[in-house]
Write an enzyme that holds these catalytic residues in place. Structure first.
Site, mmCIF file in Angstrom:
data_model
loop_
_atom_site.group_PDB
_atom_site.id
_atom_site.type_symbol
_atom_site.label_atom_id
_atom_site.label_comp_id
_atom_site.label_asym_id
_atom_site.label_seq_id
_atom_site.Cartn_x
_atom_site.Cartn_y
_atom_site.Cartn_z
ATOM 1 N N THR A 137 46.007 13.420 78.448
ATOM 2 C CA THR A 137 47.104 14.280 77.967
ATOM 3 C C THR A 137 46.346 15.179 77.601
ATOM 4 O OG1 THR A 137 48.713 14.197 76.407
ATOM 5 C CG2 THR A 137 47.142 12.510 75.499
ATOM 6 N N TYR A 161 49.925 9.194 68.966
ATOM 7 C CA TYR A 161 49.390 9.476 71.518
ATOM 8 C C TYR A 161 48.459 9.684 71.541
ATOM 9 C CZ TYR A 161 50.518 10.757 75.744
ATOM 10 O OH TYR A 161 50.878 10.739 76.779
HETATM 11 C C1 UD1 Z 1 54.005 15.467 75.265
HETATM 12 C C2 UD1 Z 1 52.994 15.798 75.093
HETATM 13 C C3 UD1 Z 1 52.512 15.709 76.320
HETATM 14 C C4 UD1 Z 1 52.617 14.435 76.888
HETATM 15 C C5 UD1 Z 1 54.124 14.094 77.097
HETATM 16 C C6 UD1 Z 1 54.429 13.042 77.776
HETATM 17 C C7 UD1 Z 1 52.045 17.205 72.905
HETATM 18 C C8 UD1 Z 1 51.919 17.411 72.312
HETATM 19 N N1 UD1 Z 1 52.425 16.716 74.454
HETATM 20 O O1 UD1 Z 1 55.075 16.631 75.200
HETATM 21 O O2 UD1 Z 1 51.356 15.520 76.201
HETATM 22 O O3 UD1 Z 1 52.355 14.602 78.037
HETATM 23 O O4 UD1 Z 1 54.325 14.440 75.525
HETATM 24 O O5 UD1 Z 1 55.152 11.769 76.393
HETATM 25 O O6 UD1 Z 1 51.739 15.792 71.854
HETATM 26 N N2 UD1 Z 1 61.644 20.037 73.250
HETATM 27 C C9 UD1 Z 1 63.044 20.661 72.407
HETATM 28 N N3 UD1 Z 1 64.409 19.233 72.357
HETATM 29 C C10 UD1 Z 1 63.973 18.243 73.275
HETATM 30 C C11 UD1 Z 1 62.628 17.894 73.704
HETATM 31 C C12 UD1 Z 1 62.283 18.567 74.106
HETATM 32 O O7 UD1 Z 1 63.251 21.339 71.522
HETATM 33 O O8 UD1 Z 1 65.502 17.430 73.004
HETATM 34 C C13 UD1 Z 1 61.155 20.980 72.924
HETATM 35 C C14 UD1 Z 1 59.620 20.730 72.031
HETATM 36 O O9 UD1 Z 1 59.576 20.931 70.433
HETATM 37 C C15 UD1 Z 1 58.530 21.142 72.939
HETATM 38 C C16 UD1 Z 1 59.076 20.814 73.950
HETATM 39 O O10 UD1 Z 1 60.489 21.402 73.858
HETATM 40 O O11 UD1 Z 1 58.347 22.148 72.073
HETATM 41 C C17 UD1 Z 1 58.781 20.075 75.381
HETATM 42 O O12 UD1 Z 1 58.530 19.084 74.207
HETATM 43 P P1 UD1 Z 1 58.276 17.439 75.182
HETATM 44 O O13 UD1 Z 1 59.331 17.725 76.911
HETATM 45 O O14 UD1 Z 1 59.191 16.792 74.457
HETATM 46 O O15 UD1 Z 1 57.055 17.099 75.788
HETATM 47 P P2 UD1 Z 1 55.826 17.436 74.575
HETATM 48 O O16 UD1 Z 1 56.250 16.873 73.665
HETATM 49 O O17 UD1 Z 1 54.974 19.233 74.680
#
Ligand code: UD1
Length: 355
Positions: A137, A161
C-alpha cells in the site's frame, strides 16, 4: 538480480507465446480486489484456487476455480493447498485495510497483515513456491514531503495499517533473498471502481473509502458524507489521492506474475496513475455521474490521513509494460456508481450480479 537495480526486462512475449499456465493461490480472493484479479486470471486460462475466510468477502464473487474457506494463518491448511494444487504462484490479498480501525486496534492489524503474512510466506518457501505477489500500500510512505512518490521515497508509515504492511514487505524480501522464491510487491494507491462487465464490484459492508461512500450517499444507502479536513496544504484544502481503477490494478498482478515466470527479478512497484484528485473533485464527479446532489458536511481531519499521496508509477510501466485502460476519474466513478445502483436495487446476490 537485486531488487530495484538496473533492470533488463525478460522476454514476456515469449512467455505469452508458450501459453504456460500457472497454478495460483489467491488469498482474499472473495474480497474486492482479489475477486477482480481472480476473474482476470481465470479468463486468461490460469488455474486459480481461492483461500478466503469470508469475513469481508463473498463466495459469489469468486468467479474462477475453487473457493476454500479458511485463514491464511492456518499453516496446515495453507501447506495442504500449496501441495495439493501444485501452486507455483501465491497472490496475497487477505488483509485488514481500514486506516482508522488500524489506529484503534493496531494488534488486530499486526496479527492479520503481519503475523499471518509471515505464516503464509513460510509455507510458500517450504513448499517451493516460485513466485509471490504481495498487496502492499501507499500507506507505507506515510506523509511524504514530495508530491510524487516513487519506490525510493522513504517509507515512514503514519498508521498501523501502513506499518503492518511494511513489515510484511520486509519479511517477504528477506525470505526471498534466502530462498529461490521471487516476489513482486505492489504498492496500491487508492483503488476504486468496479468490473466494467458489471459481474462483480465493491460490495464491502461498512465502507470507509471515499468513492464507495460517496456512491452510497448518491443512491441513498447513507444520508450523506463528511469531508475530512478542508485545511490541508493542497489546491483546494482537501486531501489529494491517486485513484486507480481496480481492473488496471488487476492487470498489474497478471503482468507481475508473467514477468516473474519469465525469469524477472524481485520488484517493488507503485500502482497509481501519477495524477491526484482532491476530495472535492471526487465528490463533484460523483454528483455529475449520479445526477444527485450529495449531502456533504465539512468536518475536521481524520487521524492518520496525509494531505497528498500520488504515485510515480514509471517503474511499473517500464518493468511490466503496464498500459492502463481506465485511467480517468470519470470511468472509475461510472463503474463504481453502476455497481452501487445494482446493490441498491437488490440485483447483487452474495457479491455477484444476479443475471
Ligand atoms: C487508505 C490508505 C491506502 C489504502 C486504503 C485501503 C493511507 C494514506 N492510504 O486510503 O493506502 O490502500 O486506505 O483502505 O493510509 N475522505 C473523506 N470522507 C470520507 C472518506 C474519505 O473526506 O468519508 C477523504 C480522506 O480523508 C482522504 C480521501 O478521502 O483524503 C481518501 O480516503 P479513503 O478513500 O478513506 O482512502 P485513504 O485513507 O486515502
Amino acid at each position: 538480480m537485486t531488487e530495484g537495480g538496473e533492470f533488463i526486462r525478460p522476454i514476456i512475449s515469449s512467455r505469452r507465446e508458450q501459453q504456460l499456465m500457472s497454478n495460483i493461490l489467491i488469498t482474499g480472493g472473495a474480497g474486492y480486489i482479489g475477486s477482480h484479479v481472480g476473474k482476470l486470471l481465470g479468463r486468461a486460462g490460469h488455474r486459480v484456487v481461492t483461500l478466503d475466510n469470508l469475513s469481508k468477502g463473498y463466495a459469489g464473487a469468486v468467479l474462477s476455480g475453487e473457493l476454500v474457506v479458511g485463514d491464511t494463518g492456518d499453516a496446515a491448511l495453507v501447506s495442504r493447498l500449496l501441495a495439493r494444487h501444485a501452486i507455483d504462484t501465491v497472490m496475497h490479498f487477505a488483509a485488514w485495510t481500514i486506516v482508522p480501525e488500524s489506529l484503534a486496534q493496531p494488534l488486530k492489524y499486526y496479527q492479520n497483515n503481519t503475523s499471518n503474512a509471515r505464516t503464509l510466506i513460510e509455507c510458500a518457501v517450504d513448499a517451493g513456491v516460485r513466485q509471490f505477489i504481495f498487496s502492499s500500500t501507499a500507506a507505507v510512505y506515510g506523509s511524504p514531503s514530495t508530491s510524487l512518490c516513487d519506490e525510493n521515497t522513504a517509507t515512514a508509515p503514519i498508521n498501523p495499517y501502513g506499518a503492518s504492511k511494511l513489515m510484511a514487505e520486509q519479511m517477504l524480501r528477506d525470505a526471498c533473498a534466502a530462498s529461490t522464491m521471487r516476489h513482486v510487491i505492489l504498492r496500491y494507491f487508492n483503488v476504486a471502481g468496479s468490473d466494467p462487465d458489471g459481474e462483480i464490484g465493491q460490495s464491502t459492508r461498512e465502507a470507509t473509502l471515499l468513492i464507495k461512500v460517496a456512491c452510497e450517499a448518491a443512491v441513498g444507502a447513507r444520508p450523506g458524507l463528511a469531508v475530512f479536513g478542508t485545511d490541508y496544504p493542497t489546491r483546494d484544502g482537501t486531501g489529494v489521492r491517486d485513484y486507480i481503477h481496480v481492473c488496471d490494478l488487476a492487470e498489474a498482478h497478471r503482468l507481475g506474475m508473467e514477468y516473474l515466470a519469465a525469469g524477472g527479478g524481485s520488484q517493488t512497484l507503485n500502482c497509481g496513475y501519477g495524477h491526484g484528485y482532491s476530495v472535492r473533485e471526487v465528490l463533484e464527479m460523483v454528483g455529475k455521474i449520479s445526477g444527485r446532489t450529495l449531502d456533504i458536511t465539512y468536518g475536521p481531519r481524520r487521524a492518520g490521513d496525509p494531505p497528498e499521496l500520488v504515485a510515480d508509477s514509471s517503474r511499473l510501466q517500464r518493468v511490466l509494460d503496464w498500459r492502463p485502460q481506465y485511467a480517468n476519474l470519470q470511468t472509475i466513478v461510472e463503474t463504481a456508481y453502476a455497481w452501487q445502483c445494482k446493490l441498491a436495487e437488490g440485483r447483487v446476490v452474495d457479491g455477484r450480479a444476479a443475471s
